[in-house]
Motif scaffolding. Sequence first.
Motif, PDB file in Angstrom:
ATOM      1  N   ILE A  45       0.849  -1.200   0.000  1.00  0.00           N
ATOM      2  CA  ILE A  45       0.000   0.000   0.000  1.00  0.00           C
ATOM      3  C   ILE A  45       0.882   1.246   0.000  1.00  0.00           C
ATOM      4  O   ILE A  45       0.769   2.115  -0.867  1.00  0.00           O
ATOM      5  N   GLY A  46       1.763   1.336   0.982  1.00  0.00           N
ATOM      6  CA  GLY A  46       2.638   2.506   1.098  1.00  0.00           C
ATOM      7  C   GLY A  46       3.597   2.647  -0.069  1.00  0.00           C
ATOM      8  O   GLY A  46       3.882   3.768  -0.511  1.00  0.00           O
ATOM      9  N   ALA A  47       4.087   1.525  -0.573  1.00  0.00           N
ATOM     10  CA  ALA A  47       4.998   1.584  -1.719  1.00  0.00           C
ATOM     11  C   ALA A  47       4.293   2.196  -2.933  1.00  0.00           C
ATOM     12  O   ALA A  47       4.870   3.020  -3.651  1.00  0.00           O
ATOM     13  N   ASN A  48       3.043   1.813  -3.141  1.00  0.00           N
ATOM     14  CA  ASN A  48       2.296   2.369  -4.271  1.00  0.00           C
ATOM     15  C   ASN A  48       1.911   3.822  -4.041  1.00  0.00           C
ATOM     16  O   ASN A  48       1.860   4.609  -4.988  1.00  0.00           O
ATOM     17  N   VAL A  49       1.648   4.200  -2.795  1.00  0.00           N
ATOM     18  CA  VAL A  49       1.396   5.617  -2.486  1.00  0.00           C
ATOM     19  C   VAL A  49       2.645   6.429  -2.813  1.00  0.00           C
ATOM     20  O   VAL A  49       2.560   7.495  -3.435  1.00  0.00           O
ATOM     21  N   GLU A  51       4.951   5.711  -4.981  1.00  0.00           N
ATOM     22  CA  GLU A  51       5.072   5.777  -6.439  1.00  0.00           C
ATOM     23  C   GLU A  51       4.075   6.770  -7.017  1.00  0.00           C
ATOM     24  O   GLU A  51       4.392   7.486  -7.963  1.00  0.00           O
ATOM     25  N   ALA A  52       2.865   6.811  -6.451  1.00  0.00           N
ATOM     26  CA  ALA A  52       1.861   7.773  -6.925  1.00  0.00           C
ATOM     27  C   ALA A  52       2.346   9.199  -6.722  1.00  0.00           C
ATOM     28  O   ALA A  52       2.223  10.038  -7.622  1.00  0.00           O
ATOM     29  N   ILE A  53       2.929   9.461  -5.559  1.00  0.00           N
ATOM     30  CA  ILE A  53       3.439  10.801  -5.262  1.00  0.00           C
ATOM     31  C   ILE A  53       4.495  11.211  -6.291  1.00  0.00           C
ATOM     32  O   ILE A  53       4.550  12.352  -6.716  1.00  0.00           O
ATOM     33  N   GLY A  54       5.290  10.258  -6.713  1.00  0.00           N
ATOM     34  CA  GLY A  54       6.327  10.544  -7.705  1.00  0.00           C
ATOM     35  C   GLY A  54       5.868  10.351  -9.136  1.00  0.00           C
ATOM     36  O   GLY A  54       6.686  10.377 -10.052  1.00  0.00           O
ATOM     37  N   GLY A  55       4.567  10.169  -9.325  1.00  0.00           N
ATOM     38  CA  GLY A  55       4.034   9.927 -10.665  1.00  0.00           C
ATOM     39  C   GLY A  55       4.358  11.047 -11.638  1.00  0.00           C
ATOM     40  O   GLY A  55       4.425  12.215 -11.262  1.00  0.00           O
ATOM     41  N   GLN A  56       4.555  10.663 -12.884  1.00  0.00           N
ATOM     42  CA  GLN A  56       4.937  11.625 -13.910  1.00  0.00           C
ATOM     43  C   GLN A  56       3.730  12.274 -14.583  1.00  0.00           C
ATOM     44  O   GLN A  56       3.894  13.220 -15.335  1.00  0.00           O
ATOM     45  N   SER A  57       2.555  11.736 -14.308  1.00  0.00           N
ATOM     46  CA  SER A  57       1.345  12.285 -14.923  1.00  0.00           C
ATOM     47  C   SER A  57       0.154  11.951 -14.031  1.00  0.00           C
ATOM     48  O   SER A  57       0.269  11.138 -13.100  1.00  0.00           O
ATOM     49  N   THR A  58      -0.967  12.552 -14.339  1.00  0.00           N
ATOM     50  CA  THR A  58      -2.192  12.241 -13.598  1.00  0.00           C
ATOM     51  C   THR A  58      -2.563  10.783 -13.802  1.00  0.00           C
ATOM     52  O   THR A  58      -2.976  10.099 -12.862  1.00  0.00           O
ATOM     53  N   LYS A  59      -2.395  10.303 -15.016  1.00  0.00           N
ATOM     54  CA  LYS A  59      -2.698   8.904 -15.321  1.00  0.00           C
ATOM     55  C   LYS A  59      -1.819   7.968 -14.493  1.00  0.00           C
ATOM     56  O   LYS A  59      -2.295   6.976 -13.933  1.00  0.00           O
ATOM     57  N   ASP A  60      -0.549   8.284 -14.390  1.00  0.00           N
ATOM     58  CA  ASP A  60       0.397   7.504 -13.598  1.00  0.00           C
ATOM     59  C   ASP A  60      -0.001   7.541 -12.118  1.00  0.00           C
ATOM     60  O   ASP A  60      -0.020   6.517 -11.436  1.00  0.00           O
ATOM     61  N   PHE A  61      -0.322   8.742 -11.631  1.00  0.00           N
ATOM     62  CA  PHE A  61      -0.756   8.901 -10.243  1.00  0.00           C
ATOM     63  C   PHE A  61      -1.994   8.044  -9.960  1.00  0.00           C
ATOM     64  O   PHE A  61      -2.043   7.316  -8.971  1.00  0.00           O
ATOM     65  N   LEU A  62      -2.992   8.142 -10.829  1.00  0.00           N
ATOM     66  CA  LEU A  62      -4.229   7.389 -10.640  1.00  0.00           C
ATOM     67  C   LEU A  62      -3.991   5.883 -10.676  1.00  0.00           C
ATOM     68  O   LEU A  62      -4.584   5.140  -9.891  1.00  0.00           O
ATOM     69  N   SER A  63      -3.129   5.446 -11.550  1.00  0.00           N
ATOM     70  CA  SER A  63      -2.823   4.031 -11.644  1.00  0.00           C
ATOM     71  C   SER A  63      -2.231   3.502 -10.341  1.00  0.00           C
ATOM     72  O   SER A  63      -2.678   2.482  -9.807  1.00  0.00           O
ATOM     73  N   LYS A  64      -1.236   4.199  -9.822  1.00  0.00           N
ATOM     74  CA  LYS A  64      -0.579   3.749  -8.583  1.00  0.00           C
ATOM     75  C   LYS A  64      -1.504   3.870  -7.374  1.00  0.00           C
ATOM     76  O   LYS A  64      -1.505   3.014  -6.491  1.00  0.00           O
ATOM     77  N   MET A  65      -2.288   4.923  -7.323  1.00  0.00           N
ATOM     78  CA  MET A  65      -3.204   5.085  -6.194  1.00  0.00           C
ATOM     79  C   MET A  65      -4.310   4.028  -6.252  1.00  0.00           C
ATOM     80  O   MET A  65      -4.752   3.527  -5.215  1.00  0.00           O
ATOM     81  N   SER A  66      -4.723   3.657  -7.442  1.00  0.00           N
ATOM     82  CA  SER A  66      -5.716   2.584  -7.592  1.00  0.00           C
ATOM     83  C   SER A  66      -5.142   1.247  -7.126  1.00  0.00           C
ATOM     84  O   SER A  66      -5.841   0.446  -6.496  1.00  0.00           O
ATOM     85  N   ILE A  67      -3.883   1.020  -7.416  1.00  0.00           N
ATOM     86  CA  ILE A  67      -3.227  -0.203  -6.950  1.00  0.00           C
ATOM     87  C   ILE A  67      -3.130  -0.189  -5.428  1.00  0.00           C
ATOM     88  O   ILE A  67      -3.367  -1.214  -4.776  1.00  0.00           O
ATOM     89  N   ALA A  68      -2.815   0.954  -4.849  1.00  0.00           N
ATOM     90  CA  ALA A  68      -2.756   1.067  -3.384  1.00  0.00           C
ATOM     91  C   ALA A  68      -4.112   0.707  -2.781  1.00  0.00           C
ATOM     92  O   ALA A  68      -4.183  -0.005  -1.773  1.00  0.00           O
ATOM     93  N   TYR A  69      -5.185   1.174  -3.398  1.00  0.00           N
ATOM     94  CA  TYR A  69      -6.542   0.853  -2.928  1.00  0.00           C
ATOM     95  C   TYR A  69      -6.788  -0.657  -2.991  1.00  0.00           C
ATOM     96  O   TYR A  69      -7.292  -1.259  -2.043  1.00  0.00           O
ATOM     97  N   LYS A  70      -6.433  -1.264  -4.122  1.00  0.00           N
ATOM     98  CA  LYS A  70      -6.632  -2.715  -4.274  1.00  0.00           C
ATOM     99  C   LYS A  70      -5.816  -3.508  -3.256  1.00  0.00           C
ATOM    100  O   LYS A  70      -6.286  -4.509  -2.710  1.00  0.00           O
TER     101      LYS A  70
END
Length: 126
Positions: A45-49, A51-70
Motif C-alpha cells: 500500500i505505502g509503496a504504491n502511495v 510511487e503515486a506521489i512521484g508519478g509523472q502524470s495524472t494517469k500515472d498517479f491514478l494508476s498507482k493510487m488505484s493499486i494502493a486501494y486494491k
Amino acid sequence: MKMDNPIREKSYAFALSIMRVYRQLQGEKKEFILSKQMVRSGTSIGANVEEAIGGQSTKDFLSKMSIAYKEARETHYWLRLLRDSGMLTPEQINPIIADCEELLKLSGSITKTMRQKEAKLIRNNS
C-alpha cells in the motif's frame, strides 16, 4: 501531491504495524502462509502511495493510487481472515483493521476526486 501528506504517513505507519503482526505470526504462531500474503499486500500500500506521489502524470498517479486501494482491500481480507480464524484475537487485530479501513477511505476518496478532476478537464478541453 505534496511530500508531507496524511496518506503517505498513515500508509507508512500501517506498514510498520503489519510488519510487527507478521513477526508475531511467524514467531509465536508459526503461521507462514497467510502472514506472508498479509505482509506483501500490507506493505505494498505505502509503496504504491510513494510511487503515486512521484508519478509523472495524472494517469500515472491514478494508476498507482488505484493499486494502493486494491492492495488495501486485499490486506483487509487477510486481516479479517486471521481474526476470524482465531489466529489473532479481535483485541490484537481490530485496531489494525480500523487503520486499514481508513486507508481504504483515503485512497478511494483520492482516486475518486482525481478521476473527477481529470474528467472535468477533458470536458473543458473538448
